[in-house]
Design a protein around this motif. Sequence first.
Motif, PDB file in Angstrom:
ATOM      1  N   VAL A  10       0.858  -1.183   0.000  1.00  0.00           N
ATOM      2  CA  VAL A  10       0.000   0.000   0.000  1.00  0.00           C
ATOM      3  C   VAL A  10       0.897   1.237   0.000  1.00  0.00           C
ATOM      4  CG1 VAL A  10      -1.729   1.323   1.292  1.00  0.00           C
ATOM      5  CG2 VAL A  10      -1.828  -1.188   1.266  1.00  0.00           C
ATOM      6  N   VAL A  12       1.257   5.237   0.541  1.00  0.00           N
ATOM      7  CA  VAL A  12       0.606   6.389   1.157  1.00  0.00           C
ATOM      8  C   VAL A  12       1.473   7.616   0.901  1.00  0.00           C
ATOM      9  CG1 VAL A  12      -0.279   7.419   3.274  1.00  0.00           C
ATOM     10  CG2 VAL A  12      -0.406   4.933   2.956  1.00  0.00           C
ATOM     11  N   GLU A  22      -4.098   9.649  11.363  1.00  0.00           N
ATOM     12  CA  GLU A  22      -4.432   9.058  10.069  1.00  0.00           C
ATOM     13  C   GLU A  22      -3.334   8.108   9.605  1.00  0.00           C
ATOM     14  OE1 GLU A  22      -5.202  10.307   5.392  1.00  0.00           O
ATOM     15  OE2 GLU A  22      -4.451  11.788   6.819  1.00  0.00           O
ATOM     16  N   TYR A  26      -3.464   3.927   8.942  1.00  0.00           N
ATOM     17  CA  TYR A  26      -3.094   3.181   7.738  1.00  0.00           C
ATOM     18  C   TYR A  26      -2.088   2.082   8.056  1.00  0.00           C
ATOM     19  CZ  TYR A  26      -5.197   7.061   5.127  1.00  0.00           C
ATOM     20  OH  TYR A  26      -6.057   7.999   4.626  1.00  0.00           O
ATOM     21  N   GLN A  27      -1.083   2.430   8.837  1.00  0.00           N
ATOM     22  CA  GLN A  27      -0.035   1.456   9.154  1.00  0.00           C
ATOM     23  C   GLN A  27      -0.603   0.254   9.894  1.00  0.00           C
ATOM     24  OE1 GLN A  27       2.524   4.383  11.112  1.00  0.00           O
ATOM     25  NE2 GLN A  27       4.066   4.079   9.534  1.00  0.00           N
ATOM     26  N   PHE A  30      -3.878  -1.657   7.529  1.00  0.00           N
ATOM     27  CA  PHE A  30      -3.501  -2.491   6.387  1.00  0.00           C
ATOM     28  C   PHE A  30      -2.561  -3.630   6.788  1.00  0.00           C
ATOM     29  CE2 PHE A  30      -4.776   1.483   4.201  1.00  0.00           C
ATOM     30  CZ  PHE A  30      -5.824   0.947   3.469  1.00  0.00           C
ATOM     31  N   VAL A  37       3.059  -1.302   4.182  1.00  0.00           N
ATOM     32  CA  VAL A  37       2.692   0.082   3.918  1.00  0.00           C
ATOM     33  C   VAL A  37       3.943   0.918   3.683  1.00  0.00           C
ATOM     34  CG1 VAL A  37       1.549   2.147   4.836  1.00  0.00           C
ATOM     35  CG2 VAL A  37       0.602  -0.133   5.312  1.00  0.00           C
ATOM     36  N   LEU A  83      -2.857   5.630  -1.886  1.00  0.00           N
ATOM     37  CA  LEU A  83      -3.610   6.639  -1.143  1.00  0.00           C
ATOM     38  C   LEU A  83      -2.837   7.942  -1.058  1.00  0.00           C
ATOM     39  CD1 LEU A  83      -4.541   4.473   1.991  1.00  0.00           C
ATOM     40  CD2 LEU A  83      -5.829   4.659  -0.140  1.00  0.00           C
ATOM     41  N   ALA A  85      -2.709  11.083   1.595  1.00  0.00           N
ATOM     42  CA  ALA A  85      -3.176  11.440   2.930  1.00  0.00           C
ATOM     43  C   ALA A  85      -3.986  12.731   2.914  1.00  0.00           C
ATOM     44  CB  ALA A  85      -1.985  11.566   3.876  1.00  0.00           C
ATOM     45  N   LEU A 189     -12.194   7.714   8.969  1.00  0.00           N
ATOM     46  CA  LEU A 189     -11.159   6.726   8.650  1.00  0.00           C
ATOM     47  C   LEU A 189     -11.654   5.284   8.704  1.00  0.00           C
ATOM     48  CD1 LEU A 189      -8.002   8.254  10.345  1.00  0.00           C
ATOM     49  CD2 LEU A 189      -8.253   7.683   7.917  1.00  0.00           C
ATOM     50  N   GLY A 193     -11.540   3.057   5.451  1.00  0.00           N
ATOM     51  CA  GLY A 193     -10.679   1.884   5.375  1.00  0.00           C
ATOM     52  C   GLY A 193     -11.445   0.647   4.945  1.00  0.00           C
TER      53      GLY A 193
END
Length: 205
Positions: A10, A12, A22, A26-27, A30, A37, A83, A85, A189, A193
Amino acid sequence: MEKILTGKKVAVLVETEYIPAEIKFYQEFFAKYGAKVDLMTYLWGKNERVIVSDVDNETKLLEKMTIKKEIAQANPNEYAIVLCAANYVACRLREIPPMGSLGDVSLIRSPSAVRFMASAMMNPNIVKGALCHALWLLTPTPELLKNRKVICHTVVLADVLNAGAIYIPDESHVVIDKDLVTARSASDLEIYGKAIIDTYINLNK
């Protein structure tokens, strides 16, 4: 939880004025699905760069994060999910090189992050995610936003409409248009997600 993203990556895209919660989301989110990530930004010729977070009020402390991956050296086609941010990340990523120049209209599409996101948009097998202000990164290439259903923060709504997108004020704050997932703000979020994962599953049936 099924690790449906095992072996996948992924991307970012981040910059100064990122929202720490945020990025942490994500970290952790995913990783639960097995993905690696990669956080990337402009390193301006260095091996790494320290960027700083946004501070909304006096009760929040400035945070720092070291990024070691240069956007210009990354290939979006190596990622299952791409993505950008939220907050003013996209604004900074659109800066026309060289940094500090007066700019040149012919170079509007030239920033590495703009080209990275445009390349990702042209690959329907990549899930693209744009949260809050992130659609700013697509407005330099309006043909990629034209007729796409989106939601965004009202700060960027005029630019998004001028690029030809179709604004959907969905009460869920998330809109899915094929391989593009957009959400109104960083307050969304969790549902954002989930929508990204659902979109990935649907694209890979």
